[in-house]
Design a protein around this motif. Structure first.
Motif, PDB file in Angstrom:
ATOM      1  N   VAL A 127       0.819  -1.213   0.000  1.00  0.00           N
ATOM      2  CA  VAL A 127       0.000   0.000   0.000  1.00  0.00           C
ATOM      3  C   VAL A 127       0.857   1.269   0.000  1.00  0.00           C
ATOM      4  N   GLU A 128       2.126   1.152   0.308  1.00  0.00           N
ATOM      5  CA  GLU A 128       3.006   2.307   0.204  1.00  0.00           C
ATOM      6  C   GLU A 128       4.455   1.866   0.066  1.00  0.00           C
ATOM      7  N   ARG A 129       5.218   2.680  -0.643  1.00  0.00           N
ATOM      8  CA  ARG A 129       6.657   2.463  -0.725  1.00  0.00           C
ATOM      9  C   ARG A 129       7.338   3.812  -0.884  1.00  0.00           C
ATOM     10  N   LEU A 130       8.330   4.054  -0.078  1.00  0.00           N
ATOM     11  CA  LEU A 130       9.148   5.255  -0.220  1.00  0.00           C
ATOM     12  C   LEU A 130      10.587   4.811  -0.389  1.00  0.00           C
ATOM     13  N   SER A 131      11.299   5.459  -1.290  1.00  0.00           N
ATOM     14  CA  SER A 131      12.690   5.084  -1.549  1.00  0.00           C
ATOM     15  C   SER A 131      13.561   6.324  -1.523  1.00  0.00           C
ATOM     16  N   ALA A 132      14.662   6.244  -0.798  1.00  0.00           N
ATOM     17  CA  ALA A 132      15.636   7.324  -0.856  1.00  0.00           C
ATOM     18  C   ALA A 132      16.341   7.233  -2.213  1.00  0.00           C
ATOM     19  N   ARG A 133      16.801   8.380  -2.709  1.00  0.00           N
ATOM     20  CA  ARG A 133      17.615   8.362  -3.920  1.00  0.00           C
ATOM     21  C   ARG A 133      18.820   7.463  -3.702  1.00  0.00           C
ATOM     22  N   GLY A 134      19.128   6.609  -4.678  1.00  0.00           N
ATOM     23  CA  GLY A 134      20.329   5.793  -4.586  1.00  0.00           C
ATOM     24  C   GLY A 134      20.140   4.521  -3.778  1.00  0.00           C
ATOM     25  N   ALA A 135      18.928   4.313  -3.217  1.00  0.00           N
ATOM     26  CA  ALA A 135      18.665   3.069  -2.493  1.00  0.00           C
ATOM     27  C   ALA A 135      18.647   1.911  -3.490  1.00  0.00           C
ATOM     28  N   VAL A 136      18.852   0.690  -2.996  1.00  0.00           N
ATOM     29  CA  VAL A 136      18.854  -0.490  -3.863  1.00  0.00           C
ATOM     30  C   VAL A 136      17.465  -0.623  -4.522  1.00  0.00           C
ATOM     31  N   GLY A 137      17.434  -1.071  -5.778  1.00  0.00           N
ATOM     32  CA  GLY A 137      16.162  -1.226  -6.483  1.00  0.00           C
ATOM     33  C   GLY A 137      15.295  -2.290  -5.840  1.00  0.00           C
ATOM     34  N   VAL A 138      13.971  -2.097  -5.861  1.00  0.00           N
ATOM     35  CA  VAL A 138      13.053  -3.089  -5.299  1.00  0.00           C
ATOM     36  C   VAL A 138      11.999  -3.427  -6.345  1.00  0.00           C
ATOM     37  N   VAL A 139      11.435  -4.648  -6.241  1.00  0.00           N
ATOM     38  CA  VAL A 139      10.470  -5.087  -7.242  1.00  0.00           C
ATOM     39  C   VAL A 139       9.037  -4.716  -6.888  1.00  0.00           C
ATOM     40  N   SER A 140       8.801  -4.318  -5.619  1.00  0.00           N
ATOM     41  CA  SER A 140       7.431  -4.030  -5.232  1.00  0.00           C
ATOM     42  C   SER A 140       6.960  -2.740  -5.890  1.00  0.00           C
ATOM     43  N   ARG A 141       5.631  -2.580  -5.957  1.00  0.00           N
ATOM     44  CA  ARG A 141       5.001  -1.450  -6.611  1.00  0.00           C
ATOM     45  C   ARG A 141       3.762  -1.148  -5.789  1.00  0.00           C
ATOM     46  N   VAL A 142       3.447   0.134  -5.585  1.00  0.00           N
ATOM     47  CA  VAL A 142       2.232   0.452  -4.838  1.00  0.00           C
ATOM     48  C   VAL A 142       1.034  -0.132  -5.591  1.00  0.00           C
ATOM     49  N   GLY A 143       0.201  -0.888  -4.884  1.00  0.00           N
ATOM     50  CA  GLY A 143      -0.921  -1.564  -5.534  1.00  0.00           C
ATOM     51  C   GLY A 143      -0.545  -2.925  -6.090  1.00  0.00           C
ATOM     52  N   GLY A 144       0.739  -3.302  -5.980  1.00  0.00           N
ATOM     53  CA  GLY A 144       1.193  -4.598  -6.488  1.00  0.00           C
ATOM     54  C   GLY A 144       1.173  -5.665  -5.401  1.00  0.00           C
ATOM     55  N   ARG A 145       1.417  -6.916  -5.819  1.00  0.00           N
ATOM     56  CA  ARG A 145       1.360  -8.052  -4.907  1.00  0.00           C
ATOM     57  C   ARG A 145       2.646  -8.872  -4.981  1.00  0.00           C
ATOM     58  N   LEU A 146       3.026  -9.493  -3.872  1.00  0.00           N
ATOM     59  CA  LEU A 146       4.128 -10.460  -3.874  1.00  0.00           C
ATOM     60  C   LEU A 146       3.722 -11.624  -2.969  1.00  0.00           C
ATOM     61  N   PRO A 147       4.301 -12.807  -3.217  1.00  0.00           N
ATOM     62  CA  PRO A 147       3.933 -13.963  -2.400  1.00  0.00           C
ATOM     63  C   PRO A 147       4.384 -13.790  -0.947  1.00  0.00           C
ATOM     64  N   LEU A 148       3.637 -14.412  -0.042  1.00  0.00           N
ATOM     65  CA  LEU A 148       3.907 -14.247   1.386  1.00  0.00           C
ATOM     66  C   LEU A 148       5.194 -14.929   1.832  1.00  0.00           C
ATOM     67  N   HIS A 149       5.507 -16.083   1.264  1.00  0.00           N
ATOM     68  CA  HIS A 149       6.605 -16.884   1.816  1.00  0.00           C
ATOM     69  C   HIS A 149       7.981 -16.305   1.520  1.00  0.00           C
ATOM     70  N   ALA A 150       8.073 -15.406   0.514  1.00  0.00           N
ATOM     71  CA  ALA A 150       9.399 -14.988   0.060  1.00  0.00           C
ATOM     72  C   ALA A 150       9.817 -13.606   0.543  1.00  0.00           C
ATOM     73  N   THR A 151       8.882 -12.849   1.123  1.00  0.00           N
ATOM     74  CA  THR A 151       9.186 -11.457   1.459  1.00  0.00           C
ATOM     75  C   THR A 151       9.131 -11.240   2.976  1.00  0.00           C
ATOM     76  N   GLY A 152       9.862 -10.229   3.432  1.00  0.00           N
ATOM     77  CA  GLY A 152       9.854  -9.913   4.865  1.00  0.00           C
ATOM     78  C   GLY A 152       8.456  -9.565   5.342  1.00  0.00           C
ATOM     79  N   VAL A 153       7.797  -8.633   4.634  1.00  0.00           N
ATOM     80  CA  VAL A 153       6.437  -8.259   5.042  1.00  0.00           C
ATOM     81  C   VAL A 153       5.506  -9.461   4.946  1.00  0.00           C
ATOM     82  N   GLY A 154       5.696 -10.285   3.923  1.00  0.00           N
ATOM     83  CA  GLY A 154       4.843 -11.457   3.750  1.00  0.00           C
ATOM     84  C   GLY A 154       5.000 -12.441   4.896  1.00  0.00           C
ATOM     85  N   GLN A 155       6.244 -12.667   5.320  1.00  0.00           N
ATOM     86  CA  GLN A 155       6.470 -13.605   6.423  1.00  0.00           C
ATOM     87  C   GLN A 155       5.857 -13.084   7.725  1.00  0.00           C
ATOM     88  N   VAL A 156       5.922 -11.760   7.931  1.00  0.00           N
ATOM     89  CA  VAL A 156       5.287 -11.178   9.120  1.00  0.00           C
ATOM     90  C   VAL A 156       3.770 -11.361   9.046  1.00  0.00           C
TER      91      VAL A 156
END
Lengths: 257, 257
Positions: A113-142
């Motif tokens: 539901v939200e993502r903020l990135s500092a300039r120069g931070a490592v690239g991430v695959v998540s997207r606001v409104g996007g989905r990722l599987p629960l077992h593979a991600t930190g937020v998903g495991q929580v």
């Protein structure tokens, strides 16, 4: 796809045909994707455009309309949560110059539901409104660790796709990880979505004390100091919980359940 | 309100019944607000909940659902624009420690698609997904100054409500302000929404060179240095325009049209 049996179903299947990969669709594409005749699609899209649920530039393809977004912005688990969380997310980005993410559980996936990135931070695959599987991600495991037992059992009984060579795909190993997340109050997920990054995630609790979201920070996986991010992520997650009306301290967040 | 004549219309009027003031509605309220019988509302909300357009906790009131928000996040003028703009908005907040807003034109109003606020910045009335009138706000004056002539004439022919004693409510005065905004490339709007704050706004252009959004900074109106914010707002607006594919420099942004 067979056409939906009711008009409501047809309207929803038209809206659901739009995806991040195909955010613009022509009449022909909509007809093919929904299994409805062109004449039906033409009539329904006409009504959707008139209301503002869809938009169309001249005779170009259809897109999701701004009016639908305005109404959808009222979803309590998206912008409502986001409004309360935003100051804490901004502080976390300011303090760490990394990526910060907020996700909720929906079905058997994490929705960002939200993502903020500092300039120069490592690239991430998540997207606001996007989905990722629960077992593979930190937020998903929580989210999974605190999900109802039936959701956990369902996920553990499904095939767990490997996003990288380090993704946990073995149900027993995942079960141990989830127990560990409940015990420690954080998930550390190293190289399981992309080899180059790791995430540290903590639960966000609502006014009834239940876990309503998960907060994570995503940093390069060559940072050997993942542990150094644990206190700041946990503190920010508690700050958001407090803003949502959760009781101040819960033993489950720092050991034991 | 008379019930909408088609099923599509009924579905849309159910969704449109939810507002920022009433984000949760019962069956009875929905029936009253849409003019539909309870049985119809019951059947349609059942389908909307099944799909995820609405959510409902146990037998509680209905709320907008996460799935609708996910689909709506694909609206090109909301999160698409927002994703490109976000780094520039964050830089602007970092550099100024004030409020930063991004708005688009919809009908005869400005719709706020993003707002970031530094801790301790002056309070603002805008809300993500919310609307404000065009004549009284910095972003609104920028959007109106570059709107199609028929939109300008329509707004100038309508009553212009006074939000404060300083709001411009006289059509001829507003016409002069709009000409000035086109000439200078910025709008400075002092105490017209709330007496305590002023905004400095600049246009954001899309790949065809047309104004697709407006960016503003909102600062306390006792800051006598409104002029000092002009360059930074203009530079950030240009940065976003460039990220959207606009040509690098346009005379209209720094004088003359």
């Amino acid at each position: 796809m067979p056409a939906a049996p009711t008009v409501t179903g047809r309207v929803l299947s038209l809206l659901g045909a739009f995806t991040a990969d195909e955010p613009e669709l022509t009449l022909t594409q909509l007809s093919r994707l929904t299994g409805m005749p062109m004449s039906t699609v033409h009539r329904l899209t006409g009504e959707l455009v008139a209301w503002g649920a869809l938009e169309r530039a001249k005779r170009g393809p259809f897109r999701i309309g701004l009016r639908l977004w305005e109404v959808a912005a009222l979803a309590p688990r998206s912008l409502g949560l986001r409004e309360r969380a935003m100051p804490f997310l901004e502080d976390l980005v300011d303090a760490t110059r990394q990526n910060v993410q907020l996700a909720v559980l929906d079905g058997y996936e994490a929705v960002y539901v939200e993502r903020l990135s500092a300039r120069g931070a490592v690239g991430v695959v998540s997207r606001v409104g996007g989905r990722l599987p629960l077992h593979a991600t930190g937020v998903g495991q929580v989210l999974l660790a605190h999900a109802p037992p039936e959701v956990q059992e369902q996920v553990l009984s499904m095939p767990l796709p490997a996003l990288t060579a380090r993704t946990i795909v073995e149900p027993r190993a995942l079960r141990r990880v989830l127990a560990d997340v409940r015990r420690s109050g954080v998930a550390v997920c190293d190289g399981q979505v992309e080899l180059r990054s790791l995430s540290v995630a903590a639960p966000v609790r609502g006014s009834r004390g239940d876990v309503v979201a998960a907060l994570s920070i995503v940093v390069p996986s060559d940072e050997h100091a993942a542990a150094s991010y644990v206190p700041v992520v946990r503190a920010a997650a508690r700050g958001i919980s407090r803003a949502l009306g959760a009781a101040p301290a819960r033993p489950a967040d720092h050991g034991g359940r």
